[in-house]
Design a protein around this motif. Structure first.
Motif, PDB file in Angstrom:
ATOM      1  N   TYR A  47       0.868  -1.168   0.000  1.00  0.00           N
ATOM      2  CA  TYR A  47       0.000   0.000   0.000  1.00  0.00           C
ATOM      3  C   TYR A  47       0.909   1.224   0.000  1.00  0.00           C
ATOM      4  O   TYR A  47       1.694   1.425   0.931  1.00  0.00           O
ATOM      5  CB  TYR A  47      -0.900   0.006   1.236  1.00  0.00           C
ATOM      6  CG  TYR A  47      -1.763  -1.236   1.376  1.00  0.00           C
ATOM      7  CD1 TYR A  47      -3.026  -1.293   0.801  1.00  0.00           C
ATOM      8  CD2 TYR A  47      -1.293  -2.352   2.068  1.00  0.00           C
ATOM      9  CE1 TYR A  47      -3.817  -2.427   0.929  1.00  0.00           C
ATOM     10  CE2 TYR A  47      -2.073  -3.494   2.193  1.00  0.00           C
ATOM     11  CZ  TYR A  47      -3.326  -3.529   1.621  1.00  0.00           C
ATOM     12  OH  TYR A  47      -4.103  -4.654   1.747  1.00  0.00           O
ATOM     13  N   GLN A  48       0.800   2.033  -1.021  1.00  0.00           N
ATOM     14  CA  GLN A  48       1.789   3.094  -1.242  1.00  0.00           C
ATOM     15  C   GLN A  48       1.104   4.420  -1.517  1.00  0.00           C
ATOM     16  O   GLN A  48       0.214   4.514  -2.360  1.00  0.00           O
ATOM     17  CB  GLN A  48       2.684   2.706  -2.421  1.00  0.00           C
ATOM     18  CG  GLN A  48       3.695   3.752  -2.855  1.00  0.00           C
ATOM     19  CD  GLN A  48       4.527   3.263  -4.029  1.00  0.00           C
ATOM     20  OE1 GLN A  48       4.858   2.092  -4.142  1.00  0.00           O
ATOM     21  NE2 GLN A  48       4.867   4.179  -4.929  1.00  0.00           N
ATOM     22  N   LYS A  49       1.534   5.447  -0.804  1.00  0.00           N
ATOM     23  CA  LYS A  49       1.097   6.815  -1.066  1.00  0.00           C
ATOM     24  C   LYS A  49       2.337   7.697  -1.220  1.00  0.00           C
ATOM     25  O   LYS A  49       3.271   7.610  -0.416  1.00  0.00           O
ATOM     26  CB  LYS A  49       0.215   7.343   0.068  1.00  0.00           C
ATOM     27  CG  LYS A  49      -1.155   6.691   0.173  1.00  0.00           C
ATOM     28  CD  LYS A  49      -1.972   7.343   1.292  1.00  0.00           C
ATOM     29  CE  LYS A  49      -3.414   6.825   1.304  1.00  0.00           C
ATOM     30  NZ  LYS A  49      -3.486   5.382   1.625  1.00  0.00           N
ATOM     31  N   ASN A  50       2.323   8.545  -2.257  1.00  0.00           N
ATOM     32  CA  ASN A  50       3.436   9.468  -2.503  1.00  0.00           C
ATOM     33  C   ASN A  50       2.885  10.842  -2.819  1.00  0.00           C
ATOM     34  O   ASN A  50       1.896  10.979  -3.546  1.00  0.00           O
ATOM     35  CB  ASN A  50       4.280   9.016  -3.706  1.00  0.00           C
ATOM     36  CG  ASN A  50       4.829   7.612  -3.593  1.00  0.00           C
ATOM     37  OD1 ASN A  50       4.186   6.662  -3.999  1.00  0.00           O
ATOM     38  ND2 ASN A  50       6.016   7.483  -3.025  1.00  0.00           N
ATOM     39  N   ILE A  51       3.535  11.848  -2.278  1.00  0.00           N
ATOM     40  CA  ILE A  51       3.244  13.224  -2.672  1.00  0.00           C
ATOM     41  C   ILE A  51       4.567  13.945  -2.868  1.00  0.00           C
ATOM     42  O   ILE A  51       5.498  13.806  -2.068  1.00  0.00           O
ATOM     43  CB  ILE A  51       2.348  13.956  -1.647  1.00  0.00           C
ATOM     44  CG1 ILE A  51       1.979  15.336  -2.193  1.00  0.00           C
ATOM     45  CG2 ILE A  51       2.990  14.031  -0.273  1.00  0.00           C
ATOM     46  CD1 ILE A  51       0.865  16.023  -1.420  1.00  0.00           C
ATOM     47  N   LEU A  52       4.649  14.679  -3.959  1.00  0.00           N
ATOM     48  CA  LEU A  52       5.855  15.422  -4.322  1.00  0.00           C
ATOM     49  C   LEU A  52       5.416  16.804  -4.754  1.00  0.00           C
ATOM     50  O   LEU A  52       4.536  16.948  -5.615  1.00  0.00           O
ATOM     51  CB  LEU A  52       6.584  14.709  -5.468  1.00  0.00           C
ATOM     52  CG  LEU A  52       7.834  15.365  -6.050  1.00  0.00           C
ATOM     53  CD1 LEU A  52       8.962  15.354  -5.016  1.00  0.00           C
ATOM     54  CD2 LEU A  52       8.272  14.639  -7.322  1.00  0.00           C
ATOM     55  N   GLY A  85       9.538  19.408  -1.477  1.00  0.00           N
ATOM     56  CA  GLY A  85       9.278  18.541  -0.331  1.00  0.00           C
ATOM     57  C   GLY A  85       8.553  17.301  -0.814  1.00  0.00           C
ATOM     58  O   GLY A  85       7.825  17.338  -1.816  1.00  0.00           O
ATOM     59  N   ALA A  86       8.752  16.185  -0.122  1.00  0.00           N
ATOM     60  CA  ALA A  86       8.134  14.919  -0.535  1.00  0.00           C
ATOM     61  C   ALA A  86       7.785  14.100   0.696  1.00  0.00           C
ATOM     62  O   ALA A  86       8.392  14.246   1.764  1.00  0.00           O
ATOM     63  CB  ALA A  86       9.068  14.137  -1.449  1.00  0.00           C
ATOM     64  N   PHE A  87       6.792  13.229   0.532  1.00  0.00           N
ATOM     65  CA  PHE A  87       6.429  12.308   1.600  1.00  0.00           C
ATOM     66  C   PHE A  87       5.944  11.005   0.979  1.00  0.00           C
ATOM     67  O   PHE A  87       5.137  11.014   0.043  1.00  0.00           O
ATOM     68  CB  PHE A  87       5.332  12.892   2.493  1.00  0.00           C
ATOM     69  CG  PHE A  87       4.886  11.967   3.591  1.00  0.00           C
ATOM     70  CD1 PHE A  87       5.659  11.820   4.734  1.00  0.00           C
ATOM     71  CD2 PHE A  87       3.717  11.237   3.482  1.00  0.00           C
ATOM     72  CE1 PHE A  87       5.275  10.959   5.755  1.00  0.00           C
ATOM     73  CE2 PHE A  87       3.312  10.376   4.493  1.00  0.00           C
ATOM     74  CZ  PHE A  87       4.101  10.229   5.633  1.00  0.00           C
ATOM     75  N   SER A  88       6.452   9.900   1.495  1.00  0.00           N
ATOM     76  CA  SER A  88       6.028   8.572   1.043  1.00  0.00           C
ATOM     77  C   SER A  88       5.628   7.754   2.255  1.00  0.00           C
ATOM     78  O   SER A  88       6.307   7.783   3.287  1.00  0.00           O
ATOM     79  CB  SER A  88       7.158   7.857   0.290  1.00  0.00           C
ATOM     80  OG  SER A  88       7.537   8.577  -0.859  1.00  0.00           O
ATOM     81  N   GLN A  89       4.532   7.017   2.109  1.00  0.00           N
ATOM     82  CA  GLN A  89       4.096   6.091   3.154  1.00  0.00           C
ATOM     83  C   GLN A  89       3.895   4.723   2.520  1.00  0.00           C
ATOM     84  O   GLN A  89       3.173   4.579   1.542  1.00  0.00           O
ATOM     85  CB  GLN A  89       2.802   6.543   3.808  1.00  0.00           C
ATOM     86  CG  GLN A  89       2.359   5.633   4.940  1.00  0.00           C
ATOM     87  CD  GLN A  89       1.021   6.026   5.532  1.00  0.00           C
ATOM     88  OE1 GLN A  89      -0.023   5.741   4.959  1.00  0.00           O
ATOM     89  NE2 GLN A  89       1.049   6.714   6.678  1.00  0.00           N
ATOM     90  N   ILE A  90       4.555   3.730   3.093  1.00  0.00           N
ATOM     91  CA  ILE A  90       4.496   2.374   2.578  1.00  0.00           C
ATOM     92  C   ILE A  90       4.023   1.443   3.696  1.00  0.00           C
ATOM     93  O   ILE A  90       4.569   1.459   4.805  1.00  0.00           O
ATOM     94  CB  ILE A  90       5.877   1.890   2.064  1.00  0.00           C
ATOM     95  CG1 ILE A  90       6.485   2.918   1.105  1.00  0.00           C
ATOM     96  CG2 ILE A  90       5.743   0.523   1.407  1.00  0.00           C
ATOM     97  CD1 ILE A  90       5.725   3.128  -0.158  1.00  0.00           C
ATOM     98  N   LYS A  91       3.018   0.633   3.394  1.00  0.00           N
ATOM     99  CA  LYS A  91       2.591  -0.453   4.281  1.00  0.00           C
ATOM    100  C   LYS A  91       2.699  -1.747   3.491  1.00  0.00           C
ATOM    101  O   LYS A  91       2.153  -1.848   2.394  1.00  0.00           O
ATOM    102  CB  LYS A  91       1.156  -0.240   4.766  1.00  0.00           C
ATOM    103  CG  LYS A  91       0.951   1.035   5.584  1.00  0.00           C
ATOM    104  CD  LYS A  91      -0.513   1.202   5.983  1.00  0.00           C
ATOM    105  CE  LYS A  91      -0.742   2.481   6.767  1.00  0.00           C
ATOM    106  NZ  LYS A  91      -2.167   2.656   7.131  1.00  0.00           N
ATOM    107  N   ASN A  92       3.393  -2.731   4.068  1.00  0.00           N
ATOM    108  CA  ASN A  92       3.713  -3.933   3.286  1.00  0.00           C
ATOM    109  C   ASN A  92       3.623  -5.199   4.136  1.00  0.00           C
ATOM    110  O   ASN A  92       4.606  -5.617   4.749  1.00  0.00           O
ATOM    111  CB  ASN A  92       5.116  -3.786   2.690  1.00  0.00           C
ATOM    112  CG  ASN A  92       5.533  -4.976   1.840  1.00  0.00           C
ATOM    113  OD1 ASN A  92       6.712  -5.233   1.671  1.00  0.00           O
ATOM    114  ND2 ASN A  92       4.589  -5.718   1.296  1.00  0.00           N
ATOM    115  N   PRO A  93       2.441  -5.830   4.195  1.00  0.00           N
ATOM    116  CA  PRO A  93       2.384  -7.163   4.793  1.00  0.00           C
ATOM    117  C   PRO A  93       3.027  -8.184   3.855  1.00  0.00           C
ATOM    118  O   PRO A  93       2.761  -8.191   2.648  1.00  0.00           O
ATOM    119  CB  PRO A  93       0.879  -7.408   4.944  1.00  0.00           C
ATOM    120  CG  PRO A  93       0.236  -6.513   3.934  1.00  0.00           C
ATOM    121  CD  PRO A  93       1.125  -5.318   3.786  1.00  0.00           C
ATOM    122  N   THR A  94       3.882  -9.046   4.418  1.00  0.00           N
ATOM    123  CA  THR A  94       4.549 -10.091   3.639  1.00  0.00           C
ATOM    124  C   THR A  94       4.354 -11.426   4.362  1.00  0.00           C
ATOM    125  O   THR A  94       3.707 -11.494   5.411  1.00  0.00           O
ATOM    126  CB  THR A  94       6.050  -9.802   3.488  1.00  0.00           C
ATOM    127  OG1 THR A  94       6.704  -9.964   4.764  1.00  0.00           O
ATOM    128  CG2 THR A  94       6.284  -8.375   3.000  1.00  0.00           C
TER     129      THR A  94
END
Length: 684
Positions: free
Chosen positions: A276-281, A302-311
């Motif tokens: 699950y990935q969100k990016n803003i630049l 400015g940038a922000f990334s949020q990553i959620k990764n169940p494996t």
């Protein structure tokens, strides 16, 4: 069989000279394309660096889900897809470090660094309508762009701006649903553009569905004859399932299956393995003409990334805010140009890893704050003489610092690493012999510190003992233009010795980690031919374009001994020995078009010991359609196409050096798509 297939494809490519692609109403000849790499701003036929350009005319040949096929038409470049939404870019072997994502390749979008301070690039955040052209430079670009030994990608989005709106819809196999919408308004003094893209697919494997929504806004304002200001925002919200790699036996039995449960670990479906990935630049650029010969360009972002990764083994969550800027002063006269400036990036990242329970976070295992900072100061001089000689020399000084604080252990202990000041020189000399023949010689040094993902891999072990890789690159290019620049022939030979090369490993659970190899000797030949023909008096054909690229790689480990394993002299995994790409693209004045494309890759070693192999393959695709001819204000078109027409079973985006032989990720089989588009041009 392979020879017969290639002969058949070549026959199809030649005989297809009765149709064309959807694109511009007239073919864009070579001299009209402007190269920006290394501050050139020259026509392609006069540029002092070898560079390849993908624009909306020569890249719009596929279903627009990704740029995999377009990148793979470039000699020396290989883009891979492990599953829909999961990409990596290999420029002269740089995917050796990339189990996923894009590393060791510097990427800019409208002058804004997309590569974050930690060295990672979320290239999958881009949609098709986020670019009008991409420039691809192969080899070290550290003298002007900082860390990275693989190459450079510059993405531009306002090259072919004109007011109006456009809407495209594409559907196809695996429930493919693509929507692209753009609105452009204003005048040349104040350009604005809004874009929206939706990409969705059920995927061609179990546990491989993806969905991406993308929004961008660009504004360019001319404040005066001397001052121009532009602002850019890009937001992406996406999720894509990760089916996991298979063993050879599993791949041969059911290549479309997700990774099954094994060794005490659940299968990919049970674990709900997904990113699950969100990016803003967001950023702005100021360009100011200080005097007739001196100008400044400054970008802050400015940038922000949020990553959620169940494996299958854990649940990872990353929050990655960062900021930075780049400023360049350029002084020019008739013969000289001098560029000097600096680029700074700062990231404050947090990575939390917990046990995964059916795709949800459970007990916290590690919690790390990461402070990553890099600074590059550069100076470059260009000198041209009588249009025959062009010399470019550049030098950068680079510094990287990283600090880890493991908050999940008490007392909190910091681990830090400061990588030494890296000098990265580059000198390139071009000699034009007449108006058609040019020779380029380049010597450059590149370097690349470990990225955050390599210093803190999915094993959770902080690896600040990893060294930065670095090396010298030598290459020679010959370019020959014929038939009024409609035919271009280009060939490059290179040798790059990379020291302390970072090499990927995977443990039994599929977690990746990295080690330094002794050195890698990369030798290769890259060739390209393209031809554009516009018959002046034909009532049938508008234009014909034919491209062909061939790559030969001889990549070998030099001295590489790890424990009792001696890999010295072995072939570097993940790099095919040879690839060939060809495309013919023709258009009738009645509006009908067709293009035919072909790609072939030799077999690829999948581990350092060269005991596992992904087989060679050949891909054939085609696209046909009709675009309403002769319409300047309102345009519409329809098309349909097929990829992998030969229905080849092949593995793309392989997991390198994987434990238990889990190397293989099957690519899509034969698949179809169709689309419609509408454009309204409001320019008076």
């Amino acid at each position: 069989m392979k020879k017969r297939t290639i002969l058949l494809v070549l026959k199809v490519l030649i005989s297809a000279a009765a149709f064309s692609q959807e694109g511009a109403d007239t073919a864009r000849l070579l001299e009209e394309v402007t190269v920006r790499t290394f501050g050139q701003y020259r026509k392609l036929s006069e540029a002092g660096v070898p560079v390849r350009i993908i624009d909306v005319n020569n890249g719009d040949l596929y279903n627009r889900s990704s740029l995999v096929n377009s990148f793979n038409t470039i000699a020396g470049v290989r883009m891979e897809e492990r599953s829909p939404g999961s990409y990596r870019i290999n420029i002269r072997g740089s995917s050796l470090r990339s189990p996923f994502g894009v590393r060791n390749v510097k990427v800019y979008w409208n002058d804004i660094p997309v590569t974050d301070p930690g060295g990672n690039t979320y290239f999958n955040q881009f949609a098709w309508n986020n670019f009008s052209s991409l420039e691809v430079f192969k080899g070290p670009a550290s003298s002007l762009y900082g860390a990275g030994t693989g190459g450079l990608v510059l993405i531009n989005n306002l090259d072919q701006w004109q007011p109006g709106i456009s809407v495209d819809y594409i559907t196809g196999s695996y429930n493919l649903q693509n929507i692209f919408a753009s609105a452009r308004f204003g005048k040349d003094e104040n350009k604005n553009q809004f874009t929206y893209a939706h990409n969705q697919s059920d995927g061609f494997r179990d546990q491989s569905a993806m969905r991406r929504d993308n929004f961008s806004w660009l504004s360019q304002l001319k404040l005066s004859d001397k001052h121009e200001l532009s602002a850019t925002v890009l937001f992406t919200d996406m999720q894509y399932q990760t089916p996991g790699a298979l063993t050879l036996a599993e791949y041969n039995t059911d290549p479309l299956a997700a990774r099954p449960a094994a060794g005490g670990f659940p299968g990919a479906e049970q674990a709900r393995a997904t990113i699950y990935q969100k990016n803003i630049l967001a950023g702005f650029t100021s360009k100011y003409q200080i005097s007739s010969s001196l100008r400044n360009a400054t970008t802050l972002y400015g940038a922000f990334s949020q990553i959620k990764n169940p494996t299958i083994r854990n649940y990872e969550r990353r929050n990655e805010p960062s900021y930075g800027g780049r400023t360049t002063f350029t002084w020019k006269n008739a013969q000289w140009a001098i560029n000097g400036g600096a680029e700074f990036q700062q990231g404050y990242f947090n990575t939390q890893v917990a046990r995964s329970r059916n795709g949800n976070p459970d007990t916290l295992q590690t919690n790390d704050d990461i402070n990553y900072q890099n600074l590059s100061v550069f100076l470059q001089g260009d000198w041209s003489m009588e249009g025959k000689w062009f010399i470019q020399a550049g030098l950068s000084l680079n510094r990287t610092n990283v600090t880890f604080s493991r908050l999940s252990s008490y007392p909190v202990v910091q681990q830090s690493r400061s990588y030494k000041n890296e000098l990265a020189p580059r000198i390139s000399i071009m000699r034009k012999v007449g108006a058609r023949l040019s020779f380029f010689g380049t010597v450059s040094r590149g370097f690349s510190p470990p990225t955050v993902a390599e210093l803190l891999p999915s094993t959770g072990v902080i690896s600040t003992d990893l060294e930065a890789e670095e090396g010298w690159n030598y290459e020679m290019t010959a370019r020959y233009l014929l038939l009024q620049n409609k035919l271009r022939i280009e060939a490059t030979a290179f040798y790059f010795r990379l020291n302390n090369a970072l090499v990927q490993r995977r443990d039994a659970a599929g977690a990746d980690f990295f080690v330094n190899a002794g050195d890698v000797k990369q030798k290769g030949i890259e060739s390209h031919v393209d031809y554009t023909f516009q018959p002046l008096h034909s009532k049938l054909i508008s234009y014909i374009t034919i491209n062909a690229d061939y790559t030969y790689n001889h990549f070998r480990y030099g001295s590489f001994i790890k424990g009792t394993d001696n890999f010295s002299g072995r072939q570097v995994p993940s790099v095919p020995k040879g690839t060939f790409a060809a495309m013919t693209d023709l258009r009738l004045k009645s509006g009908f078009f067709i293009n035919v494309n072909f790609y072939a890759s030799s077999s690829i070693f999948l581990n350092d010991a060269n005991t596992a192999t992904a087989q060679s393959y050949q891909l054939l695709g085609s696209r046909i359609g009709w675009k309403a001819p002769g319409r300047k204000k309102i345009g519409y078109s329809i098309h349909t196409g097929v990829d992998n027409l030969l229905d080849q079973q092949y593995s793309l985006g392989n997991d390198i050096n994987a434990a238990a032989g889990r190397y293989y990720n099957v690519a899509a089989g034969r698949n179809f798509y169709a689309g419609v588009s509408f454009q309204l041009n409001t320019k008076q």
